[in-house]
Design an enzyme around this catalytic site. Sequence first.
Site, PDB file in Angstrom:
ATOM      1  N   HIS A 108       2.766  14.532   1.802  1.00 57.58           N
ATOM      2  CA  HIS A 108       2.138  15.835   1.585  1.00 57.58           C
ATOM      3  C   HIS A 108       3.189  16.893   1.936  1.00 57.58           C
ATOM      4  O   HIS A 108       3.893  16.748   2.938  1.00 57.58           O
ATOM      5  CB  HIS A 108       0.936  16.028   2.513  1.00 57.58           C
ATOM      6  N   HIS A 130      -4.896  -0.619   5.592  1.00 51.24           N
ATOM      7  CA  HIS A 130      -4.475   0.157   6.765  1.00 51.24           C
ATOM      8  C   HIS A 130      -5.461   0.053   7.932  1.00 51.24           C
ATOM      9  O   HIS A 130      -6.058   1.038   8.354  1.00 51.24           O
ATOM     10  CB  HIS A 130      -4.185   1.611   6.411  1.00 51.24           C
ATOM     11  N   ASP A 151       1.261   2.600   3.566  1.00 50.84           N
ATOM     12  CA  ASP A 151       0.389   3.764   3.354  1.00 50.84           C
ATOM     13  C   ASP A 151       1.202   5.049   3.406  1.00 50.84           C
ATOM     14  O   ASP A 151       0.681   6.096   3.797  1.00 50.84           O
ATOM     15  CB  ASP A 151      -0.771   3.790   4.362  1.00 50.84           C
ATOM     16  N   HIS A 191       1.508   5.413  -1.682  1.00 52.73           N
ATOM     17  CA  HIS A 191       1.161   6.576  -2.493  1.00 52.73           C
ATOM     18  C   HIS A 191       2.431   7.198  -3.041  1.00 52.73           C
ATOM     19  O   HIS A 191       3.285   7.640  -2.275  1.00 52.73           O
ATOM     20  CB  HIS A 191       0.412   7.617  -1.643  1.00 52.73           C
ATOM     21  N   LEU A 192       2.550   7.210  -4.357  1.00 52.02           N
ATOM     22  CA  LEU A 192       3.756   7.771  -4.986  1.00 52.02           C
ATOM     23  C   LEU A 192       3.532   9.163  -5.556  1.00 52.02           C
ATOM     24  O   LEU A 192       4.489   9.826  -5.937  1.00 52.02           O
ATOM     25  CB  LEU A 192       4.245   6.846  -6.111  1.00 52.02           C
ATOM     26  N   ARG A 193       2.240   9.607  -5.659  1.00 53.28           N
ATOM     27  CA  ARG A 193       1.940  10.881  -6.342  1.00 53.28           C
ATOM     28  C   ARG A 193       2.447  10.822  -7.779  1.00 53.28           C
ATOM     29  O   ARG A 193       2.596   9.745  -8.332  1.00 53.28           O
ATOM     30  CB  ARG A 193       2.505  12.081  -5.569  1.00 53.28           C
ATOM     31  N   ASN A 213      -4.986   7.306  -6.283  1.00 49.96           N
ATOM     32  CA  ASN A 213      -5.713   8.549  -5.958  1.00 49.96           C
ATOM     33  C   ASN A 213      -4.943   9.790  -6.384  1.00 49.96           C
ATOM     34  O   ASN A 213      -4.655  10.671  -5.591  1.00 49.96           O
ATOM     35  CB  ASN A 213      -6.087   8.601  -4.467  1.00 49.96           C
ATOM     36  N   LYS A 261      -9.155  -0.173  -6.271  1.00 50.15           N
ATOM     37  CA  LYS A 261      -9.270   0.461  -4.966  1.00 50.15           C
ATOM     38  C   LYS A 261     -10.618   1.133  -4.770  1.00 50.15           C
ATOM     39  O   LYS A 261     -11.043   1.915  -5.614  1.00 50.15           O
ATOM     40  CB  LYS A 261      -8.143   1.508  -4.844  1.00 50.15           C
ATOM     41  N   HIS A 307       0.870  -1.194   0.000  1.00 48.96           N
ATOM     42  CA  HIS A 307       0.000   0.000   0.000  1.00 48.96           C
ATOM     43  C   HIS A 307       0.899   1.234   0.000  1.00 48.96           C
ATOM     44  O   HIS A 307       1.483   1.578   1.023  1.00 48.96           O
ATOM     45  CB  HIS A 307      -0.913   0.006   1.226  1.00 48.96           C
ATOM     46  N   ALA A 354      -4.227  14.813   5.417  1.00 49.90           N
ATOM     47  CA  ALA A 354      -4.057  13.511   6.079  1.00 49.90           C
ATOM     48  C   ALA A 354      -3.012  12.682   5.346  1.00 49.90           C
ATOM     49  O   ALA A 354      -3.091  12.521   4.128  1.00 49.90           O
ATOM     50  CB  ALA A 354      -5.378  12.765   6.092  1.00 49.90           C
ATOM     51  N   LEU A 408      -5.344   9.125   7.826  1.00 51.22           N
ATOM     52  CA  LEU A 408      -6.635   8.453   7.881  1.00 51.22           C
ATOM     53  C   LEU A 408      -6.468   6.991   7.499  1.00 51.22           C
ATOM     54  O   LEU A 408      -5.722   6.710   6.558  1.00 51.22           O
ATOM     55  CB  LEU A 408      -7.642   9.152   6.949  1.00 51.22           C
ATOM     56  N   HIS A 417     -10.540   1.322   1.427  1.00 51.33           N
ATOM     57  CA  HIS A 417     -10.373   2.298   2.504  1.00 51.33           C
ATOM     58  C   HIS A 417     -11.638   2.187   3.338  1.00 51.33           C
ATOM     59  O   HIS A 417     -12.689   2.699   2.949  1.00 51.33           O
ATOM     60  CB  HIS A 417     -10.178   3.720   1.967  1.00 51.33           C
TER      61      HIS A 417
HETATM   62  N1  LIG Z   1      -3.729   7.703   4.546  1.00 50.92           N
HETATM   63  C1  LIG Z   1      -3.897   8.995   4.418  1.00 50.92           C
HETATM   64  O1  LIG Z   1      -4.077   9.686   5.424  1.00 50.92           O
HETATM   65  N2  LIG Z   1      -3.838   9.612   3.223  1.00 50.92           N
HETATM   66  C2  LIG Z   1      -3.730   8.977   1.930  1.00 50.92           C
HETATM   67  C3  LIG Z   1      -5.020   8.410   1.451  1.00 50.92           C
HETATM   68  C4  LIG Z   1      -5.444   7.149   2.172  1.00 50.92           C
HETATM   69  O2  LIG Z   1      -4.778   6.119   2.124  1.00 50.92           O
HETATM   70  O3  LIG Z   1      -6.512   7.151   2.795  1.00 50.92           O
HETATM   71  C5  LIG Z   1      -3.206  10.009   0.934  1.00 50.92           C
HETATM   72  O4  LIG Z   1      -3.259   9.767  -0.288  1.00 50.92           O
HETATM   73  O5  LIG Z   1      -2.697  11.061   1.358  1.00 50.92           O
HETATM   74 ZN   LIG Z   2      -3.380   5.031   1.491  1.00 51.90          ZN
HETATM   75 ZN   LIG Z   3      -6.864   5.054   2.724  1.00 48.78          ZN
END
Ligand SMILES: NC(=O)N[C@@H](CC(=O)O)C(=O)O
Ligand SMILES: [Zn+2]
Ligand SMILES: [Zn+2]
Length: 349
Positions: free
Chosen positions: A251, A174, A247, A15-17, A41, A99, A13, A263, A219, A136
Site C-alpha cells: 500500500h 496467513h 501475504d 498481492h501483486l496489485r 483482490n 479465494k 500467498h 492493512a 490483517l 481469509h
Molecule cells: N493482509 C492484509 O492486511 N491485506 C491484504 C489483504 C489480505 O490478505 O487480507 C491486502 O490486499 O492489502
Molecule cells: Zn493476503
Molecule cells: Zn487475507
Amino acid sequence: MQQLTMTRPDDWHLHLRDGALMQSVLPDTARQFARAIVMPNLRPPVTTLRQAMEYRQRILAAIPRGVSFEPLMTLYLTDNTSAAEIYEAKASGIVHAVKLYPAGATTNSDAGVSDIRKTYAALEAMQRCGMPLLVHGEVTDSAIDIFDREAIFIERVMQPLLLDMPDLRVVFEHITTKEAAQFVASAPETIAATLTPQHLLYNRNAMLAGGIRPHFYCLPILKRETHREALVKAAISGSPKFFLGTDSAPHAQHTKENACGCAGCYSAHTAIELYVEAFEAAGALDKLEGFASFYGADYYRLPRNTATVTLRREDWQVPSSVGFGEHQLVPLRAGETMKWKLNEVAQEN
Ligand SMILES: NC(=O)N[C@@H](CC(=O)O)C(=O)O
Ligand SMILES: [Zn+2]
Ligand SMILES: [Zn+2]
C-alpha cells in the site's frame, strides 16, 4: 553458518496489485521466488477465468528479462460464482485456487461472500475437481473483538464448512493464532495453512508499544507473544501442512501513514531473508527448505523447483522506501539492518 543453499522457494500467498503498481513490486518477488499464488483482490476483483487470463498476461509482460517466474492465478469467490466457472478454471490449468474473503474482512473484500451457504454450488464443484479453497479466516461481526476474529471464525465458519464439505481442500491463509495452528495440525491432510514473515517475527508490541507503527498493521492483526510462539512451532515442526505465504500486501506510504491506515505489510523486498531470520532464531534452519520450497508445491500438486538459491550472512540496510508507481512504499524493516542476503539463483539443471 555463513552460507545457505536450498531449493528455490515459492510464495503461496502474494498481492501483486495491477498496472504500474504491479510493475514496481513484481521484480522483488520474481528475484527470489520461482512461483507465487497471486491473490485476486483487485478493483474490480478477478472473478472469472477470462479476467484471470488477462491479469496473468499483464504479469508475464512485467517480468524482468532473464528472470524465471510463474504466476499461479486465483479466482475471487462471490455469492454468484457458478460451478461451470470453477470447472472451466480448473480445465484451463492456469487457475490454481479460489479465494474466500468474508465480505468486508480486509482490503478490497466488499465484493466477497456474505453467507458461505450461497457459495455451495461452487464449493461442491471445487470439492469434486480438487480445486483448493483459500480462506481469509476472520469473522466480520462487529461485536467480535478484532484480536478474536480468527479464533471465532474456526468455530463459526471453518468447522461447519468442513462438516458439509469433507473432501474440500482448504488452505487457512496467513494464520495468526495458536487456535488456528492447532486446528490445522489436527485436521485431515486436506487442510493446510500459510504463515507470513511478520507473524513469525513480531507480536503486537511491534505495532503498538512506544508509538503506533502503521507499517506493522495487517490483517489478521498481529497477536500476543504466545500466539507467535505457536506459529513458529508450527512452521518448524516439519509438518507438510504449514508452508510459506508472505501475504506481501503493498500500500502506498501515504495510505498507511494516515488517520485510517490501510492493512498490509510489504515484505516482498526482504521476504526470504526474513524467513531465514525466523528459522535461525528458532534454531531450525534445517526445517526451512521443506517449509519454503517443498510442502506448498506438494499441496498444490505441482512439481518441486529444481533451481537453487544461495543466501550469505551479510549485513545490509533496507531502504527507507522504494518506488510504487508514482508513489512510495515502505517495506518491512525499512531503514533497518538485515542479517542475511540472497546472493544468487542458480538456474535449473
Ligand atoms: N493482509 C492484509 O492486511 N491485506 C491484504 C489483504 C489480505 O490478505 O487480507 C491486502 O490486499 O492489502
Ligand atoms: Zn493476503
Ligand atoms: Zn487475507
